[in-house]
Design a protein around this motif. Structure first.
Motif, short mmCIF file in Angstrom:
data_model
loop_
_atom_site.label_atom_id
_atom_site.label_comp_id
_atom_site.label_asym_id
_atom_site.label_seq_id
_atom_site.Cartn_x
_atom_site.Cartn_y
_atom_site.Cartn_z
N HIS A 90 21.26 -33.56 -100.76
CA HIS A 90 22.52 -32.96 -101.17
C HIS A 90 22.69 -31.63 -100.43
O HIS A 90 21.72 -30.91 -100.21
N PRO A 91 23.92 -31.29 -100.09
CA PRO A 91 24.11 -30.00 -99.42
C PRO A 91 23.82 -28.84 -100.37
O PRO A 91 24.02 -28.96 -101.58
N ILE A 92 23.34 -27.77 -99.80
CA ILE A 92 23.07 -26.58 -100.59
C ILE A 92 24.39 -25.88 -100.87
O ILE A 92 25.17 -25.62 -99.95
N ILE A 93 24.64 -25.62 -102.12
CA ILE A 93 25.89 -24.96 -102.51
C ILE A 93 25.60 -23.49 -102.76
O ILE A 93 24.75 -23.15 -103.58
N VAL A 94 26.28 -22.65 -102.02
CA VAL A 94 26.12 -21.21 -102.19
C VAL A 94 27.24 -20.73 -103.11
O VAL A 94 28.41 -20.96 -102.83
#
Length: 137
Positions: A90-94
């Motif tokens: 999963h993409p890292i959410i900032v």
């Protein structure tokens, strides 16, 4: 005679003079129902995908090069790539900090608590007059 030693006829592993058959009935044994209920909670998807992708390659390599040594198989596995076998992470959410009343109160209390506890060596404050928590009235 030593009172702590097992009496004659008693094995060192027997509890309270129970026979080995009685001991076996006292131990917990997994059932098929328990195993199935436990197994459904395991998240083995990634491992299964990895095995499904690498097992045919390993079997083919063993047949073609007549590999029987574990070190040779491990060397072969270390040269393989898992790209395409494993799911895309999963993409890292900032997320940026968004201030609100509750987080500000918490952060202020925490910060002053840290300052207060770390300044105990140098008595900068009269700690009897400091209240670190707010009580709503």
């Amino acid at each position: 005679a030593n009172d702590d030693a097992p009496a004659e006829g008693e094995g060192a592993g027997q509890l309270n003079g129970d026979t080995p058959q009685e001991q076996d009935s006292q131990h917990w044994k997994p059932t098929v129902d328990w195993l199935l209920s436990w197994k459904k909670d395991l998240q083995l998807g990634t491992l299964v995908r990895l095995i499904d992708g690498l097992l045919p390659k390993v079997e083919q390599e063993c047949v073609e090069h007549e590999l029987t040594d574990m070190d040779e198989i491990l060397r072969f596995l270390s040269q393989q790539t898992m790209v395409g076998l494993l799911p895309v992470p999963h993409p890292i959410i900032v997320r940026t900090y968004q201030s609100n009343k509750f987080t500000s109160v918490w952060f202020t209390s925490y910060l002053w608590g840290v300052i207060f506890t770390r300044s105990q060596r140098l008595p900068l404050y009269d700690w009897h007059k400091i209240k670190l928590i707010m009580i709503n009235r």
